[in-house]
Scaffold this active site. Structure first.
Site, PDB file in Angstrom:
ATOM      1  N   ARG A 264     106.539  96.573  54.290  1.00 11.79           N
ATOM      2  CA  ARG A 264     105.408  96.203  55.141  1.00 11.79           C
ATOM      3  C   ARG A 264     105.867  96.007  56.569  1.00 11.79           C
ATOM      4  NH1 ARG A 264     100.698  92.519  54.539  1.00 11.79           N
ATOM      5  NH2 ARG A 264      99.764  92.466  56.617  1.00 11.79           N
TER       6      ARG A 264
ATOM      7  N   ASP B  80      99.560  94.053  50.878  1.00 11.23           N
ATOM      8  CA  ASP B  80      99.148  92.747  51.391  1.00 11.23           C
ATOM      9  C   ASP B  80      98.925  91.854  50.180  1.00 11.23           C
ATOM     10  OD1 ASP B  80      98.215  90.832  53.285  1.00 11.23           O
ATOM     11  OD2 ASP B  80      96.139  91.429  52.923  1.00 11.23           O
TER      12      ASP B  80
HETATM   13  N1  PH2 Z   1      92.275  93.681  53.946  1.00 18.30           N
HETATM   14  C1  PH2 Z   1      92.089  93.335  55.202  1.00 18.30           C
HETATM   15  C2  PH2 Z   1      91.013  93.885  56.008  1.00 18.30           C
HETATM   16  N2  PH2 Z   1      90.112  94.738  55.297  1.00 18.30           N
HETATM   17  N3  PH2 Z   1      89.394  95.833  53.356  1.00 18.30           N
HETATM   18  C3  PH2 Z   1      89.558  96.103  52.055  1.00 18.30           C
HETATM   19  N4  PH2 Z   1      88.666  96.872  51.440  1.00 18.30           N
HETATM   20  N5  PH2 Z   1      90.614  95.609  51.340  1.00 18.30           N
HETATM   21  C4  PH2 Z   1      91.553  94.819  51.926  1.00 18.30           C
HETATM   22  O1  PH2 Z   1      92.511  94.370  51.235  1.00 18.30           O
HETATM   23  C5  PH2 Z   1      91.414  94.502  53.310  1.00 18.30           C
HETATM   24  C6  PH2 Z   1      90.309  95.035  53.997  1.00 18.30           C
HETATM   25  C7  PH2 Z   1      92.985  92.371  55.851  1.00 18.30           C
HETATM   26  O2  PH2 Z   1      93.940  91.871  55.046  1.00 18.30           O
HETATM   27 MG    MG Z   2      94.700  90.134  53.770  1.00 18.27          MG
HETATM   28 MG    MG Z   3      98.017  88.843  54.121  1.00 24.44          MG
END
Ligand code: PH2
Ligand code: MG
Ligand code: MG
Length: 163
Positions: A82, A95
């Site tokens: 990352r 994440d």
């Molecule tokens: N994470 C984000 C911002 N937007 N959208 C989706 N669909 N899935 C995510 O994990 C995601 C996001 C910020 O961490």
């Molecule tokens: Mg997040």
């Molecule tokens: Mg995070």
């Protein structure tokens, strides 16, 4: 003392399912992974000009403190490549966010529990409802099922099993 923690995992770069599976495997070093939701194809939210994500939710029984768990999670994200120098909320290999940590409430600079946006995100709530519909938000005083049912329409998420 062990705490039941719920995590939200997401990936939209590279082998998304492989990234989630590797991360879940690495989480075993921080506690016992007791539930894993299906993987969900999800429309990007907030920063929308990026590929669709694969998201899932995981239950982790851990003896770690919130800060220790965060440090462990950041180490996993880093080990998996990352980068944190790009677009905020933009594309990422992996994440891992702490969504709920038992009934603990944390509000510090680097860590907010419950996650500050969980109740607005279908990509967090839909997988979480699958494994823990009665998990309780200690500040909003609602179950995650109630939070999911209160979401406005319009965030696409589609369960696809665990591939
Ligand atoms: N994470 C984000 C911002 N937007 N959208 C989706 N669909 N899935 C995510 O994990 C995601 C996001 C910020 O961490
Ligand atoms: Mg997040
Ligand atoms: Mg995070």
């Amino acid at each position: 003392m062990h705490t039941l923690v719920y995590l939200s995992l997401g990936s939209n770069v590279g082998d998304r399912a492989g990234n989630l599976k590797t991360a879940i495997h690495q989480l075993e070093a921080l506690g016992k992974v007791s539930e894993i939701s299906s993987f969900y194809e999800t429309e990007p939210m907030e920063f929308t000009a990026q590929p669709w994500f694969l998201n899932c939710a995981v239950a982790l029984e851990t003896g770690a403190t919130p800060q220790q768990l965060l440090a462990g999670i950041l180490a996993i994200e880093k080990k998996m490549g990352r980068q944190r120098d790009g677009q905020q909320k933009g594309p990422r290999i992996l994440d891992i966010d702490i969504v709920l940590f038992g009934d603990v409430v944390v509000a510090t600079d680097g860590l907010t529990i419950p996650h500050q946006a969980m109740h607005q995100r279908r990509f967090v709530l839909e997988p979480l409802v699958e494994i823990a519909p009665e998990a309780y938000h200690p500040v909003l005083k609602r179950t995650v099922r109630e939070l999911r049912d209160a979401l406005p329409a319009g965030q696409a998420v589609r369960g696809i099993g665990q591939e």
